[in-house]
Design a protein around this motif. Structure first.
Motif, PDB file in Angstrom:
ATOM      1  N   UNK A 316       0.839  -1.204   0.000  1.00 28.46           N
ATOM      2  CA  UNK A 316       0.000   0.000   0.000  1.00 28.46           C
ATOM      3  C   UNK A 316       0.874   1.254   0.000  1.00 28.46           C
ATOM      4  N   UNK A 317       1.915   1.252   0.801  1.00 27.71           N
ATOM      5  CA  UNK A 317       2.813   2.414   0.858  1.00 27.71           C
ATOM      6  C   UNK A 317       3.538   2.613  -0.471  1.00 27.71           C
ATOM      7  N   UNK A 318       3.969   1.528  -1.085  1.00 31.85           N
ATOM      8  CA  UNK A 318       4.663   1.636  -2.367  1.00 31.85           C
ATOM      9  C   UNK A 318       3.728   2.164  -3.456  1.00 31.85           C
ATOM     10  N   UNK A 319       2.481   1.739  -3.449  1.00 31.92           N
ATOM     11  CA  UNK A 319       1.516   2.236  -4.431  1.00 31.92           C
ATOM     12  C   UNK A 319       1.319   3.738  -4.258  1.00 31.92           C
ATOM     13  N   UNK A 320       1.275   4.205  -2.998  1.00 30.66           N
ATOM     14  CA  UNK A 320       1.121   5.635  -2.749  1.00 30.66           C
ATOM     15  C   UNK A 320       2.296   6.419  -3.347  1.00 30.66           C
TER      16      UNK A 320
END
Length: 634
Positions: A316-320
């Motif tokens: 999720x953090x990488x997608x952000x």
């Protein structure tokens, strides 16, 4: 098939077609004579034959050399024969013109080999679609860019490393083979997030696929056993690992007692009995797993769920980060959200997915050739593809792309496409090979000829046979003919082939989608599905299809008696087929009108089975199947 117009085989200048020779950098108004070699060196005399007596097709007897075809295994309808192979020498022409000329001479019983780049044709891009859909609005995916794709690749590789470290630190095991790839597939079935590869909006956040596969390898990974001594060592390791694990975890007294007693009893038996057979050791191992397995699972449950949760939150953090960088790049290029396009409520033949946002300016991509491999480099990151498949991608781009008539963004889009699949596959030896495995060409020919199939539900621009197909990534693949992910594709009629990646959750979602489409359509609709014959235990997807109200016919092809085309076909230096290590079930799901139009009669079925039999091709080694999960193509 009707020959193409000369304009389709050349470029245009001053509104006239002309020919460009990449080897000599010459432009010619007239089509060059095939077989001339006054400029290109030809020490072996491959093109020495005279061009006199050339036929209407423009290729003389000296230029096109036929070899006898190999016959398929006996037993098929009229003894189904493999295609003949024609060797054509177009050494003065560019690879794109070679590919076009091969299509000019294409017929359904012939394969061609061009010796200036030495590639075979494993596709037929002249087959038109019979798939009908409702007109749809352009997709809201952000247009691909090499800078963003490079960042996505780096973060995905880092996520794989996190997964490997968590498995080793928390459970003392290596990640199950290809479990990360299947996690990506299973998550995308549920994911509603914006990234085409990494999940960011899933419910539940704990992946059933990842949880199941990690659990199967606890306390140790069970491998295939061939010899008695291997079975003895595996039994000892399992007993020792189970005892050690129950001692180091917060287990209940009853669980601790059961596991320790069974482990010690097994070790005592191993010390006493030295005359046991391999079967005795395997029976004892199965008994030990039944006794200790539930208790081991109970103490490992929280830890494994923690692995799944941690990987998801990192994703999720990488997608952000990726999304933020992508939006900043588009903003710097003055690209903003367009107005909503008007869509008419009408039925049309399916067409490639379009993006609503225009593409930003693309950076320079370096291209060079190493023998028969095309190499594309961006910022030191190189991707490779066989020259034949590079030519195929150019044809698909010419057919499907509408926003780049001068091919100014072609190389950057190819780089993004290949990089995306490279990252999805993983870096291990033969890793991800099963995700791209394809049916043999003769099977596609029979599917098209006998059942009207003109569309693949699960393919990619790299392994597709038809120019119309669904694939995983609409943002990169749409420029090369993709209609988007199949679970988002809703045809009203047509005949389709489905050979999904062997992930249980994806196959189950596929069956749900099939039945919904068949239920609501009164037009001819047919799906021919190829799935592994997993019956111990029976998978939900296979069970649902075999009991479906739309089932018209199903049959099994035994293991090692049929073959698939390699998932790494686009980088193979030679033709590569491999035998399936498990049976394959072929299922026909059709509505009433689809059954009337494409009925699986005994004659048609016999021809299909004959085309599926193992040929005398160059066969690769069977892909090793995973003992921890059944989601690996054989």
């Amino acid at each position: 098939l009707p020959p193409r117009k000369p304009e389709e085989l050349s470029f245009k200048r001053e509104n006239r077609p002309y020919w460009f020779n990449r080897f000599t950098n010459q432009s010619m108004w007239e089509m060059p004579i095939l077989g001339q070699h006054d400029v290109i060196s030809d020490p072996l005399g491959l093109n020495a034959a005279s061009v006199e007596g050339a036929g209407d097709a423009g290729v003389g007897n000296g230029q096109r050399k036929r070899l006898l075809s190999e016959e398929a295994a006996q037993g098929g309808l009229n003894s189904f024969k493999r295609p003949k192979v024609n060797h054509i020498y177009f050494c003065q022409l560019s690879i794109e013109i070679c590919c076009e000329l091969i299509h000019l001479f294409w017929d359904m019983n012939t394969e061609y080999v061009c010796h200036c780049c030495y590639f075979r044709i494993y596709w037929d891009l002249d087959i038109q679609t019979n798939a009908v859909i409702r007109e749809r609005a352009p997709a809201n995916h952000l247009p691909p860019h090499p800078e963003i794709e490079l960042q996505r690749a780096q973060l995905t590789t880092k996520l794989r490393q996190h997964y490997q470290e968590l498995c080793y630190q928390r459970e003392g095991i290596e990640p199950p083979r290809e479990s990360f790839n299947r996690w990506l597939l299973e998550r995308k079935v549920l994911d509603k997030g914006p990234d085409p590869l990494l999940p960011s909006d899933c419910d539940p956040i704990i992946s059933r696929s990842m949880f199941r596969e990690v659990m199967n390898d606890i306390p140790i990974r069970l491998s295939r056993i061939k010899y008695k001594e291997e079975a003895r060592k595996l039994l000892f390791k399992y007993a020792e690992a189970a005892k050690k694990m129950i001692d180091s975890r917060n287990a209940t007294p009853d669980s601790r007692k059961v596991v320790k007693w069974n482990a010690e009893d097994t070790m005592n038996w191993l010390r006493r009995d030295h005359s046991a057979s391999k079967e005795d050791y395997m029976d004892r191992l199965e008994h030990l797993r039944k006794q200790c397995g539930p208790h081991v699972t109970a103490v490992a449950k929280d830890s494994v769920e923690g692995i799944c949760t941690k990987i998801y939150h990192i994703s999720v953090e990488y997608v952000r980060r990726i999304r933020q960088a992508h939006q900043t790049l588009l903003k710097d290029c003055n690209i903003t959200d367009p107005e909503a396009a008007e869509v008419q409520d009408r039925l049309v033949y399916c067409y490639p997915i379009r993006l609503a946002l225009p593409s930003p300016n693309q950076p320079r991509i370096e291209l060079h050739f190493e023998n028969d491999i095309s190499c594309l480099r961006y910022k030191g990151e190189m991707v490779k593809v066989n020259r034949g498949y590079f030519a195929k991608l150019e044809l698909l781009y010419r057919y499907s792309c509408i926003d780049d008539p001068r091919f100014e963004k072609f190389l950057s889009r190819i780089w993004c496409l290949i990089k995306r699949y490279q990252v999805m596959f993983g870096a291990g030896v033969n890793e991800g090979m099963g995700l791209q495995g394809a049916l043999p060409v003769p099977v596609f020919e029979v599917l098209n000829k006998q059942f009207g199939v003109s569309f693949e539900c699960f393919a990619s621009p790299l392994n597709s046979y038809f120019k119309q197909f669904c694939s995983a990534f609409p943002d990169t693949d749409g420029f090369f003919g993709s209609r988007g992910p199949f679970l988002n594709f809703s045809p009203a009629s047509g005949s389709f082939e489905a050979n999904p990646p062997f992930c249980e959750e994806l196959m189950d979602a596929m069956v749900t989608h099939f039945e919904e489409l068949l239920e609501k359509s009164s037009e001819p609709l047919s799906f021919i599905i190829f799935v592994p014959e997993w019956r111990d235990p029976l998978t939900p997807a296979l069970n649902r299809m075999e009991t479906s109200a739309f089932l018209r016919h199903h049959m099994s092809v035994p293991a090692f008696e049929h073959e698939y085309r390699s998932g790494s076909q686009h980088i193979c230096k030679k033709e590569m087929y491999y035998k399936a290590v498990h049976g394959t079930v072929i299922i026909f799901l059709q509505n009433d009108s689809g059954f009337t139009k494409w009925e699986p009669t005994p004659e048609r079925i016999q021809e299909l089975l004959a085309a599926y039999q193992v040929s005398q091709r160059t066969l690769g080694s069977p892909v090793p199947s995973s003992t921890s999960s059944r989601c690996v193509i054989g």
